[in-house]
Write a protein that holds these residues in place. Structure first.
Motif, PDB file in Angstrom:
ATOM      1  N   CYS A 105      78.877  41.881  34.463  1.00 14.54           N
ATOM      2  CA  CYS A 105      78.863  40.575  35.159  1.00 14.54           C
ATOM      3  C   CYS A 105      79.591  40.594  36.486  1.00 14.54           C
ATOM      4  N   GLY A 106      80.507  41.552  36.691  1.00 14.47           N
ATOM      5  CA  GLY A 106      81.259  41.589  37.950  1.00 14.47           C
ATOM      6  C   GLY A 106      81.946  40.263  38.198  1.00 14.47           C
ATOM      7  N   ARG A 107      81.814  39.764  39.440  1.00 16.15           N
ATOM      8  CA  ARG A 107      82.477  38.501  39.802  1.00 16.15           C
ATOM      9  C   ARG A 107      81.557  37.292  39.581  1.00 16.15           C
ATOM     10  N   GLY A 108      80.406  37.525  38.913  1.00 14.42           N
ATOM     11  CA  GLY A 108      79.670  36.354  38.431  1.00 14.42           C
ATOM     12  C   GLY A 108      78.428  35.967  39.202  1.00 14.42           C
ATOM     13  N   SER A 109      77.783  36.933  39.887  1.00 19.75           N
ATOM     14  CA  SER A 109      76.582  36.580  40.662  1.00 19.75           C
ATOM     15  C   SER A 109      75.504  35.961  39.777  1.00 19.75           C
ATOM     16  N   CYS A 110      75.411  36.388  38.529  1.00 23.91           N
ATOM     17  CA  CYS A 110      74.458  35.783  37.581  1.00 23.91           C
ATOM     18  C   CYS A 110      75.149  34.758  36.693  1.00 23.91           C
ATOM     19  N   ILE A 165      79.917  40.539  30.164  1.00 21.47           N
ATOM     20  CA  ILE A 165      80.690  41.735  29.788  1.00 21.47           C
ATOM     21  C   ILE A 165      80.797  42.657  30.996  1.00 21.47           C
ATOM     22  N   ASP A 166      81.923  43.338  31.092  1.00 19.92           N
ATOM     23  CA  ASP A 166      82.112  44.293  32.181  1.00 19.92           C
ATOM     24  C   ASP A 166      83.139  45.340  31.743  1.00 19.92           C
ATOM     25  N   ILE A 167      82.950  46.553  32.233  1.00 18.56           N
ATOM     26  CA  ILE A 167      83.851  47.645  31.860  1.00 18.56           C
ATOM     27  C   ILE A 167      85.145  47.606  32.674  1.00 18.56           C
ATOM     28  N   SER A 168      85.125  46.861  33.796  1.00 20.02           N
ATOM     29  CA  SER A 168      86.289  46.840  34.682  1.00 20.02           C
ATOM     30  C   SER A 168      87.236  45.695  34.297  1.00 20.02           C
ATOM     31  N   PRO A 169      88.457  46.017  33.845  1.00 21.93           N
ATOM     32  CA  PRO A 169      89.391  44.954  33.465  1.00 21.93           C
ATOM     33  C   PRO A 169      89.669  43.988  34.611  1.00 21.93           C
ATOM     34  N   MET A 196      84.083  45.025  28.076  1.00 26.49           N
ATOM     35  CA  MET A 196      83.288  45.781  27.108  1.00 26.49           C
ATOM     36  C   MET A 196      82.417  46.797  27.848  1.00 26.49           C
ATOM     37  N   ASP A 197      82.284  47.971  27.256  1.00 29.60           N
ATOM     38  CA  ASP A 197      81.364  48.968  27.807  1.00 29.60           C
ATOM     39  C   ASP A 197      79.939  48.565  27.440  1.00 29.60           C
ATOM     40  N   ALA A 198      79.114  48.355  28.442  1.00 29.21           N
ATOM     41  CA  ALA A 198      77.744  47.897  28.188  1.00 29.21           C
ATOM     42  C   ALA A 198      76.927  48.944  27.441  1.00 29.21           C
ATOM     43  N   GLU A 199      77.436  50.149  27.334  1.00 30.24           N
ATOM     44  CA  GLU A 199      76.704  51.155  26.551  1.00 30.24           C
ATOM     45  C   GLU A 199      77.001  51.030  25.057  1.00 30.24           C
ATOM     46  N   PHE A 247      75.120  39.368  49.719  1.00 27.43           N
ATOM     47  CA  PHE A 247      74.228  40.309  49.050  1.00 27.43           C
ATOM     48  C   PHE A 247      74.103  40.015  47.546  1.00 27.43           C
ATOM     49  N   PHE A 248      75.157  40.294  46.780  1.00 28.22           N
ATOM     50  CA  PHE A 248      75.021  40.209  45.322  1.00 28.22           C
ATOM     51  C   PHE A 248      74.733  38.772  44.840  1.00 28.22           C
ATOM     52  N   ALA A 249      75.408  37.798  45.471  1.00 22.95           N
ATOM     53  CA  ALA A 249      75.257  36.417  44.987  1.00 22.95           C
ATOM     54  C   ALA A 249      73.816  35.906  45.105  1.00 22.95           C
ATOM     55  N   HIS A 272      74.189  51.638  36.726  1.00 17.73           N
ATOM     56  CA  HIS A 272      75.446  52.378  36.568  1.00 17.73           C
ATOM     57  C   HIS A 272      75.607  52.973  35.171  1.00 17.73           C
ATOM     58  N   LEU A 273      74.656  52.724  34.271  1.00  9.19           N
ATOM     59  CA  LEU A 273      74.817  53.185  32.892  1.00  9.19           C
ATOM     60  C   LEU A 273      74.234  54.588  32.746  1.00  9.19           C
ATOM     61  N   PRO A 274      75.081  55.591  32.454  1.00 12.85           N
ATOM     62  CA  PRO A 274      74.568  56.961  32.396  1.00 12.85           C
ATOM     63  C   PRO A 274      73.479  57.146  31.345  1.00 12.85           C
ATOM     64  N   THR A 285      86.824  52.303  40.320  1.00 13.53           N
ATOM     65  CA  THR A 285      86.288  51.872  41.625  1.00 13.53           C
ATOM     66  C   THR A 285      86.089  50.358  41.633  1.00 13.53           C
ATOM     67  N   PHE A 286      85.476  49.819  40.564  1.00 16.02           N
ATOM     68  CA  PHE A 286      85.227  48.372  40.544  1.00 16.02           C
ATOM     69  C   PHE A 286      86.517  47.583  40.325  1.00 16.02           C
ATOM     70  N   ASP A 287      87.500  48.198  39.663  1.00 16.24           N
ATOM     71  CA  ASP A 287      88.815  47.535  39.564  1.00 16.24           C
ATOM     72  C   ASP A 287      89.373  47.298  40.968  1.00 16.24           C
TER      73      ASP A 287
HETATM   74  C1  LIG Z   1      77.406  46.499  41.602  1.00 17.18           C
HETATM   75  S1  LIG Z   1      78.407  45.621  40.469  1.00 17.18           S
HETATM   76  C2  LIG Z   1      77.389  44.205  40.136  1.00 17.18           C
HETATM   77  C3  LIG Z   1      78.162  43.078  39.555  1.00 17.18           C
HETATM   78  C4  LIG Z   1      77.367  41.787  39.335  1.00 17.18           C
HETATM   79  N1  LIG Z   1      76.364  41.954  38.318  1.00 17.18           N
HETATM   80  C5  LIG Z   1      76.750  41.333  40.634  1.00 17.18           C
HETATM   81  O1  LIG Z   1      75.535  41.406  40.779  1.00 17.18           O
HETATM   82  O2  LIG Z   1      77.508  40.921  41.522  1.00 17.18           O
HETATM   83  C6  LIG Z   1      78.232  46.571  38.990  1.00 17.18           C
HETATM   84  C7  LIG Z   1      79.091  46.042  37.856  1.00 17.18           C
HETATM   85  O3  LIG Z   1      78.754  46.776  36.663  1.00 17.18           O
HETATM   86  C8  LIG Z   1      79.941  47.070  35.981  1.00 17.18           C
HETATM   87  N2  LIG Z   1      79.720  48.245  35.111  1.00 17.18           N
HETATM   88  C9  LIG Z   1      79.462  49.515  35.483  1.00 17.18           C
HETATM   89  N3  LIG Z   1      79.350  50.295  34.393  1.00 17.18           N
HETATM   90  C10 LIG Z   1      79.530  49.495  33.309  1.00 17.18           C
HETATM   91  C11 LIG Z   1      79.548  49.720  31.910  1.00 17.18           C
HETATM   92  N4  LIG Z   1      79.368  50.935  31.368  1.00 17.18           N
HETATM   93  N5  LIG Z   1      79.761  48.664  31.097  1.00 17.18           N
HETATM   94  C12 LIG Z   1      79.990  47.410  31.612  1.00 17.18           C
HETATM   95  N6  LIG Z   1      80.004  47.152  32.929  1.00 17.18           N
HETATM   96  C13 LIG Z   1      79.765  48.173  33.772  1.00 17.18           C
HETATM   97  C14 LIG Z   1      80.959  47.335  37.081  1.00 17.18           C
HETATM   98  O4  LIG Z   1      82.296  47.257  36.641  1.00 17.18           O
HETATM   99  C15 LIG Z   1      80.580  46.254  38.091  1.00 17.18           C
HETATM  100  O5  LIG Z   1      81.277  45.057  37.852  1.00 17.18           O
END
Ligand SMILES: C[S@@+](CC[C@H](N)C(=O)[O-])C[C@H]1O[C@@H](n2cnc3c(N)ncnc32)[C@H](O)[C@@H]1O
Length: 280
Positions: free
Chosen positions: A53-58, A75-79, A102-105, A28-30, A125-127, A13-15
């Motif tokens: 980190c997504g597209r870098g809001s932080c 780090i982000d799970i989405s390539p 990288m998977d944040a888990e 919103f996010f920024a 988003h982390l289960p 989805t995030f890809d």
């Molecule tokens: C709602 S976006 C927020 C992105 C950014 N932090 C922001 O505020 O704009 C959530 C982000 O978390 C990432 N994400 C979700 N599950 C993750 C995981 N297990 N490991 C790393 N990143 C993950 C998604 O790919 C996405 O880029």
């Protein structure tokens, strides 16, 4: 929940969202990422991790705050998120920022690498949260901080998703965890539960600060464009092309009906800024 499938679905989805993430006319996010960086007291020379980190809001405000002697690692799970953000880091000529898929888990860094770990709308988003946050404790230096944001759902929905719009989109969510499953009994349902969860993991001085973000939507069409940056994208991408005009028009109507007397569409979005420290 099948965790592997769940993560694959989030990543995909995030890809799909990455190219235009938070680039609609709705801010919103920024601004919230900016505020998180300031709330965390991000300082000159610090070494910072940005979780999801997504597209870098932080990432980008943190890079400015830590300066040339500090560093920021995202780090982000989405390539695709990593690809787009790496391109932007390069375009901005930033030498103190690195982004890694990288998977944040399963954070893979040497102990005591960071002064501060940030995560804006990613921990949600982390289960395995909150337990997985315990993995970040040894990655922080003594007294290092963890700061992340979370939403306060109303009836299981984020405040920026009007129930009537959600009802239009519900039939199109792919099979998987119910998007409303965060519910009212989770670890982040109340401030006290959040503080207790972080304290039980070994963090100290856990605190929750709440601030409401006034989200100015402008129009139903803008809201749809913005919603492509959220989990709602999973539903939008599933709408058959023949049904799209009807679904879009139904959602536009629902949102446009929410104009106030001044003609604005404003969603007050309460956001939790959650902080804690590693002990001395
Ligand atoms: C709602 S976006 C927020 C992105 C950014 N932090 C922001 O505020 O704009 C959530 C982000 O978390 C990432 N994400 C979700 N599950 C993750 C995981 N297990 N490991 C790393 N990143 C993950 C998604 O790919 C996405 O880029």
């Amino acid at each position: 929940m099948d965790v592997t499938r769940h993560k694959a679905s989030i990543s995909s989805t995030f890809d799909r969202a990455a190219a235009t993430f938070d680039a609609s006319p709705v801010d919103f996010f920024a601004p919230i990422g900016h505020r998180l960086v300031a709330t965390a007291g991000t300082a000159d020379g610090e070494h910072v991790l940005d979780i999801g980190c997504g597209r870098g809001s932080c990432l980008f405000p943190a890079s400015a705050a830590v300066g040339p002697t500090g560093s920021v690692t995202g780090i982000d799970i989405s390539p695709a998120m990593i690809l787009h953000t790496a391109t932007e880091v390069q375009a901005r000529g930033l030498t103190n920022v690195t982004v890694i898929e990288m998977d944040a888990e399963n954070p893979d860094f040497p102990p005591e690498s960071f002064d501060l770990a940030l995560g804006s709308f990613s921990v949600m988003h982390l289960p395995a949260a909150p337990a997985v946050l315990g993995k970040y404790l040894p990655l922080l230096r003594p007294t290092g901080r963890l700061w992340f944001t979370d939403l306060i759902d109303k009836d299981g929905l984020p405040p920026f998703v009007p129930p009537a719009a959600f009802a239009v989109l519900v039939p199109y969510f792919p099979p998987g965890p119910n998007p409303r499953e965060r519910g009212t009994d989770g670890w982040s349902a109340t401030e006290q539960r959040i503080v207790d969860a972080l304290t039980s993991l070994g963090f100290v001085r856990a605190e929750v600060r709440e601030a409401t973000y006034s989200m100015s939507v402008g129009s139903g069409a803008n809201w749809i464009a913005w919603s492509m940056s959220t989990g709602l994208r999973a539903a939008w991408d599933n709408v058959p092309p023949a049904e799209l005009p009807r679904v879009e028009s139904a959602v536009v109507d629902v949102i446009d009906e929410m104009r106030n007397a001044a003609g604005e569409i404003i969603f007050p979005v309460p956001v939790r800024y959650i902080g804690a420290r590693r002990p001395d």
